[in-house]
Design a protein around this motif. Structure first.
Motif, PDB file in Angstrom:
ATOM      1  N   GLN A  53     -44.110  27.840 -14.834  1.00 52.67           N
ATOM      2  CA  GLN A  53     -43.530  26.541 -14.445  1.00 52.67           C
ATOM      3  C   GLN A  53     -42.240  26.721 -13.657  1.00 52.67           C
ATOM      4  OE1 GLN A  53     -42.835  23.448 -17.401  1.00 52.67           O
ATOM      5  NE2 GLN A  53     -44.590  24.218 -18.543  1.00 52.67           N
ATOM      6  N   ILE A  54     -41.393  27.620 -14.144  1.00 49.04           N
ATOM      7  CA  ILE A  54     -40.106  27.850 -13.475  1.00 49.04           C
ATOM      8  C   ILE A  54     -40.354  28.343 -12.047  1.00 49.04           C
ATOM      9  CG2 ILE A  54     -38.009  29.287 -13.464  1.00 49.04           C
ATOM     10  CD1 ILE A  54     -38.139  29.238 -16.525  1.00 49.04           C
ATOM     11  N   ASP A  81     -41.924  25.606  -9.867  1.00 51.07           N
ATOM     12  CA  ASP A  81     -40.959  24.567  -9.486  1.00 51.07           C
ATOM     13  C   ASP A  81     -40.014  25.073  -8.406  1.00 51.07           C
ATOM     14  OD1 ASP A  81     -42.176  22.993 -11.308  1.00 51.07           O
ATOM     15  OD2 ASP A  81     -40.468  22.767 -12.663  1.00 51.07           O
ATOM     16  N   LEU A  82     -39.554  26.306  -8.545  1.00 50.31           N
ATOM     17  CA  LEU A  82     -38.659  26.879  -7.531  1.00 50.31           C
ATOM     18  C   LEU A  82     -39.387  26.972  -6.187  1.00 50.31           C
ATOM     19  CD1 LEU A  82     -36.839  29.700  -9.540  1.00 50.31           C
ATOM     20  CD2 LEU A  82     -35.739  27.705  -8.508  1.00 50.31           C
ATOM     21  N   TYR A  83     -40.633  27.430  -6.257  1.00 44.09           N
ATOM     22  CA  TYR A  83     -41.422  27.559  -5.027  1.00 44.09           C
ATOM     23  C   TYR A  83     -41.600  26.196  -4.366  1.00 44.09           C
ATOM     24  CZ  TYR A  83     -45.142  28.684  -1.766  1.00 44.09           C
ATOM     25  OH  TYR A  83     -45.881  28.841  -0.629  1.00 44.09           O
ATOM     26  N   ARG A  97     -39.802  23.728  -4.419  1.00 48.18           N
ATOM     27  CA  ARG A  97     -38.577  23.217  -3.810  1.00 48.18           C
ATOM     28  C   ARG A  97     -38.100  24.096  -2.656  1.00 48.18           C
ATOM     29  NH1 ARG A  97     -34.907  20.903  -8.600  1.00 48.18           N
ATOM     30  NH2 ARG A  97     -33.513  20.627  -6.835  1.00 48.18           N
ATOM     31  N   GLY A  98     -38.975  25.026  -2.245  1.00 47.51           N
ATOM     32  CA  GLY A  98     -38.692  25.783  -1.034  1.00 47.51           C
ATOM     33  C   GLY A  98     -37.928  27.078  -1.245  1.00 47.51           C
ATOM     34  N   TYR A  99     -37.939  27.581  -2.478  1.00 49.05           N
ATOM     35  CA  TYR A  99     -37.197  28.828  -2.722  1.00 49.05           C
ATOM     36  C   TYR A  99     -38.119  30.035  -2.710  1.00 49.05           C
ATOM     37  CZ  TYR A  99     -33.155  25.989  -3.429  1.00 49.05           C
ATOM     38  OH  TYR A  99     -32.119  25.122  -3.207  1.00 49.05           O
ATOM     39  N   ASP A 100     -37.513  31.182  -2.529  1.00 49.23           N
ATOM     40  CA  ASP A 100     -38.256  32.411  -2.271  1.00 49.23           C
ATOM     41  C   ASP A 100     -38.693  33.090  -3.572  1.00 49.23           C
ATOM     42  OD1 ASP A 100     -39.427  34.446  -0.961  1.00 49.23           O
ATOM     43  OD2 ASP A 100     -37.581  35.433  -0.305  1.00 49.23           O
ATOM     44  N   VAL A 101     -39.565  32.414  -4.302  1.00 45.71           N
ATOM     45  CA  VAL A 101     -40.101  32.969  -5.547  1.00 45.71           C
ATOM     46  C   VAL A 101     -41.604  32.694  -5.524  1.00 45.71           C
ATOM     47  CG1 VAL A 101     -40.102  32.756  -8.059  1.00 45.71           C
ATOM     48  CG2 VAL A 101     -37.969  32.469  -6.802  1.00 45.71           C
ATOM     49  N   PRO A 102     -42.445  33.729  -5.749  1.00 43.45           N
ATOM     50  CA  PRO A 102     -43.884  33.465  -5.733  1.00 43.45           C
ATOM     51  C   PRO A 102     -44.252  32.478  -6.850  1.00 43.45           C
ATOM     52  CG  PRO A 102     -43.414  35.821  -6.065  1.00 43.45           C
ATOM     53  CD  PRO A 102     -42.113  35.119  -6.055  1.00 43.45           C
ATOM     54  N   PRO A 103     -45.092  31.507  -6.556  1.00 48.57           N
ATOM     55  CA  PRO A 103     -45.370  30.460  -7.539  1.00 48.57           C
ATOM     56  C   PRO A 103     -46.276  30.901  -8.675  1.00 48.57           C
ATOM     57  CG  PRO A 103     -46.708  30.137  -5.590  1.00 48.57           C
ATOM     58  CD  PRO A 103     -45.812  31.296  -5.296  1.00 48.57           C
ATOM     59  N   ASP A 104     -46.843  32.102  -8.563  1.00 43.38           N
ATOM     60  CA  ASP A 104     -47.828  32.489  -9.572  1.00 43.38           C
ATOM     61  C   ASP A 104     -47.321  33.599 -10.500  1.00 43.38           C
ATOM     62  OD1 ASP A 104     -47.763  34.415  -7.650  1.00 43.38           O
ATOM     63  OD2 ASP A 104     -49.930  34.662  -7.480  1.00 43.38           O
ATOM     64  N   VAL A 107     -37.179  23.742 -18.678  1.00 45.75           N
ATOM     65  CA  VAL A 107     -37.563  24.267 -17.370  1.00 45.75           C
ATOM     66  C   VAL A 107     -36.760  23.570 -16.267  1.00 45.75           C
ATOM     67  CG1 VAL A 107     -39.453  24.335 -15.691  1.00 45.75           C
ATOM     68  CG2 VAL A 107     -39.878  24.970 -18.058  1.00 45.75           C
ATOM     69  N   VAL A 125     -34.221  25.433 -13.718  1.00 46.35           N
ATOM     70  CA  VAL A 125     -34.460  25.459 -12.273  1.00 46.35           C
ATOM     71  C   VAL A 125     -33.213  24.959 -11.545  1.00 46.35           C
ATOM     72  CG1 VAL A 125     -35.798  24.360 -10.427  1.00 46.35           C
ATOM     73  CG2 VAL A 125     -36.967  25.324 -12.406  1.00 46.35           C
ATOM     74  N   VAL A 184     -30.974  31.930  -6.035  1.00 46.51           N
ATOM     75  CA  VAL A 184     -32.280  31.909  -5.364  1.00 46.51           C
ATOM     76  C   VAL A 184     -32.073  31.499  -3.908  1.00 46.51           C
ATOM     77  CG1 VAL A 184     -33.904  31.605  -7.253  1.00 46.51           C
ATOM     78  CG2 VAL A 184     -32.637  29.638  -6.423  1.00 46.51           C
ATOM     79  N   ARG A 185     -32.810  32.175  -3.031  1.00 44.02           N
ATOM     80  CA  ARG A 185     -32.705  31.915  -1.599  1.00 44.02           C
ATOM     81  C   ARG A 185     -33.863  31.064  -1.128  1.00 44.02           C
ATOM     82  NH1 ARG A 185     -28.739  35.609   0.164  1.00 44.02           N
ATOM     83  NH2 ARG A 185     -27.143  34.700  -1.160  1.00 44.02           N
ATOM     84  N   ARG A 186     -33.602  30.258  -0.119  1.00 38.99           N
ATOM     85  CA  ARG A 186     -34.703  29.512   0.515  1.00 38.99           C
ATOM     86  C   ARG A 186     -35.628  30.525   1.176  1.00 38.99           C
ATOM     87  NH1 ARG A 186     -35.578  24.617   0.478  1.00 38.99           N
ATOM     88  NH2 ARG A 186     -34.061  23.329  -0.585  1.00 38.99           N
ATOM     89  N   ARG A 187     -36.896  30.239   1.174  1.00 32.38           N
ATOM     90  CA  ARG A 187     -37.819  31.247   1.689  1.00 32.38           C
ATOM     91  C   ARG A 187     -38.069  31.071   3.179  1.00 32.38           C
ATOM     92  NH1 ARG A 187     -41.215  28.158  -1.380  1.00 32.38           N
ATOM     93  NH2 ARG A 187     -42.589  26.808  -0.168  1.00 32.38           N
ATOM     94  N   TYR A 202     -46.213  32.874   1.198  1.00 36.27           N
ATOM     95  CA  TYR A 202     -47.058  33.606   0.273  1.00 36.27           C
ATOM     96  C   TYR A 202     -48.471  33.071   0.372  1.00 36.27           C
ATOM     97  CZ  TYR A 202     -42.953  35.482  -1.988  1.00 36.27           C
ATOM     98  OH  TYR A 202     -41.808  36.138  -2.263  1.00 36.27           O
ATOM     99  N   PHE A 247     -50.672  29.400  -0.773  1.00 35.27           N
ATOM    100  CA  PHE A 247     -50.101  28.400  -1.683  1.00 35.27           C
ATOM    101  C   PHE A 247     -49.377  27.297  -0.929  1.00 35.27           C
ATOM    102  CE2 PHE A 247     -51.415  30.373  -5.346  1.00 35.27           C
ATOM    103  CZ  PHE A 247     -51.207  31.730  -5.246  1.00 35.27           C
TER     104      PHE A 247
END
Lengths: 276, 293
Positions: free
Chosen positions: A246-247, A250-252, A254-261, B270, B274, B283-286, B290, B293
């Motif tokens: 979930q974390i 949610d970050l993904y 919102r456009g952040y550089d974390v893989p959503p899976d 959560v 976040v 955390v950086r904007r991407r 990937y 998705f």
């Protein structure tokens, strides 16, 4: 291995007509697989599980267990000694007053030679880390220990497949972990095929495959990563996604550089550190 | 109407070879109107402790005062105590016995000898309070309800006694995510709307983190932690040593801090976590994408 072909199943309560519990289920479970079945209450997952050792027979369609059709009366006992089942409440499935007697109950009923029973029981207790408490009374054990006794009973029957219907629902977190670890151990080391039904998504993370049920149908399946990546779909089915995922999702979103899976805390932490 | 527990000890089967001491001098207070989460590993004595709150157990060693009355000195008046403190056991749906929903919920008030009008009124309000529309469920057969619905009817049965304190022993155990969600929001509503004091035991740390105003942790028969959820759930080593598990939200932030990142360790859910990650700029904007998705 297990194969379900176009399985329909209906319960027929005296009043109120036919309630379809499964419709058109196709599913194959390969030898050695660790499959987790999830779905909300009433989605048909327990009904499905009961088809795997002939507690239910399909209304239409076929279920094959090790190439034996569950419809044939003659296959009943061979199938039941091939597929063992563990239920939610350990207190409902323990029959003996001593742990090792309980583990021996299955093979005794199958008419196994007594010398072999001793050997099977010893090995099963060892595998489930129960040797120390083999002489204890089951009602004095914790919930997690009782469930491990039930699993040892299945092992002592030399089943190839173990089906567990919410075995951890009544357990505290520590006991849940204990049971789950032992399931992964018998899957890995004893090469048992495991079919685990659960409400806890965290328990599905280590599986080879997740099967999601809804309205008596298989609606989604794949590796944990494939399934949990579909956060919105999972939530729409009134199921949870693990907190970690979930974390990340949610970050993904919102456009952040974390893989959503992401499936583990380390993955999230690594992804964040890498993005810097 | 606070509950005050002092130096409470409990031994099962005392004086037999099976004697099993489970409470070793518990001291705690349940304040008026609070929503308290009681956690602890299995066999830590949680369920034993709460049975002292409504006089199912009377202290042999130690003291329990409910509404400033010592339960030991009021053995003859336990009926009044049990009306004040409603205890909902694990799997309360197993205690449903009446044919219809309204008969089951009305059983308690009827035993109090209330008139039918008052019984009806109480049953109606209790069903509403647990989110079971009385217009729909009044004459429904109890056995035809879902697990989560049965549980709410059982809780309504206790509410119909109009307790001031509600004690729930693991109210979400064994429910699916939807049923769990329903029970959690119901507990929250009861606390907000009826202004009852609520103590709930839970094995699910996520539930406790979401609901509780204060968390008390019992281990090996003693209170080992008490405080705001954030204070208790950040005691990572302590929780691990008791086998209670650490919330992934806390754990992720802790790990980032261990790697030298400056993220505050003060979020539980959560959503909060976040926000905190974004606000602290770790955390950086991407830019790259990937897959699909």
């Amino acid at each position: 291995m297990i194969k379900l072909e176009n399985v329909d199943f209906s319960y027929q309560p005296q009043a109120g007509g036919i309630v379809p519990a499964l419709s058109g289920v196709n599913l194959e479970i390969k030898p050695g697989e660790f499959v987790v079945i999830v779905g909300h209450n009433g989605s048909g997952k327990s009904t499905l599980a009961k088809h795997l050792n002939v507690l239910n027979k399909p209304t239409s369609g076929e279920v094959w267990v090790n190439e034996m059709n569950t419809k044939a009366e003659a296959n009943l006992w061979p199938i039941r000694s091939y597929v063992g089942m563990v239920f939610q409440n350990p207190d409902n499935q323990i029959v003996s007053t001593v742990v090792e007697d309980d583990v021996a109950f299955g093979p005794e009923n199958l008419g196994v030679d007594p010398a072999k029973i001793q050997k099977y029981v010893d090995e099963s207790l060892e595998i489930m880390h129960l040797t120390d408490i083999r002489d204890s009374a089951p009602h004095m054990l914790s919930g997690g220990q009782k469930q491990r006794v039930a699993i040892a009973g299945v092992l002592a029957m030399r089943c190839q497949i173990i089906v567990l219907d919410e075995p951890t629902a009544l357990l505290d977190p520590d006991s849940r972990r204990e049971v789950l670890e032992s399931l992964h151990r018998i899957n890995r080391e004893e090469k048992l095929t495991v079919v685990l039904i659960t409400h806890y998504m965290e328990e599905a993370i280590g599986a080879d495959r997740i099967v999601v049920m809804d309205g008596g149908k298989v609606v989604l399946q794949g590796t944990p990563r494939e399934v949990f990546a579909q956060v919105d779909k999972i939530r729409a089915l009134s199921l949870d996604v693990p907190m970690v995922t979930q974390i990340a999702a949610d970050l993904y979103a919102r456009g952040y550089d974390v893989p959503p899976d992401c499936l583990s805390e380390e993955e999230v932490v690594d992804a964040i550190c890498r993005s810097l | 109407m606070p509950i005050v527990v002092k130096d409470l000890e409990h031994t099962y089967m005392e004086g037999t070879p099976f004697a099993n001491k489970v409470l070793y001098g518990v001291n705690m207070t349940v304040e008026d109107g609070e929503l308290l989460g009681l956690i602890g590993p299995s066999r830590s004595g949680k369920s034993t402790l709460v049975q002292y709150f409504n006089g199912l157990f009377i202290p042999e060693k130690g003291q329990v005062r409910v509404d400033s009355l010592d339960t030991r000195e009021n053995r003859k008046n336990l009926k009044a105590l049990r009306q004040k403190v409603g205890l909902i056991f694990q799997y309360p749906e197993h205690q449903l016995f009446a044919e219809t929903v309204s008969k089951d919920v009305g059983f308690g008030p009827r035993n109090l000898g209330l008139d039918e009008k008052e019984i009806t009124r109480r049953v109606w309000h209790s069903l509403e309070a647990v989110g079971m529309d009385p217009k729909i469920y009044w004459n429904r057969y109890t056995f035809a309800l879902s697990g989560g619905q049965k549980r709410r009817v059982a809780i309504a049965g206790v509410l119909a006694m109009q307790p001031k304190v509600l004690v729930l022993d693991d109210p979400t155990a064994g429910l699916d995510p939807k049923g769990r969600e329903e029970i959690l929001s119901m507990v929250k509503q009861l606390h907000e709307n009826l202004r009852v004091t609520i103590v709930f035991i839970s094995n699910n740390m996520e539930d406790v983190a979401r609901l509780a105003q204060r968390v008390v942790c019992l281990a090996q028969g003693k209170i080992v932690m008490s405080g705001k959820p954030i204070e208790v759930f950040t005691q990572v080593e302590m929780l691990k040593s008791m086998g209670l598990g650490v919330l992934p939200t806390i754990s992720i932030i802790q790990k980032l801090r261990d790697r030298g990142l400056n993220v505050p360790l003060n979020t539980l859910t959560v959503e909060e976590t976040v926000e905190a990650l974004i606000a602290s700029g770790v955390v950086r904007r991407r830019e790259r994408q990937y897959g699909t998705f």
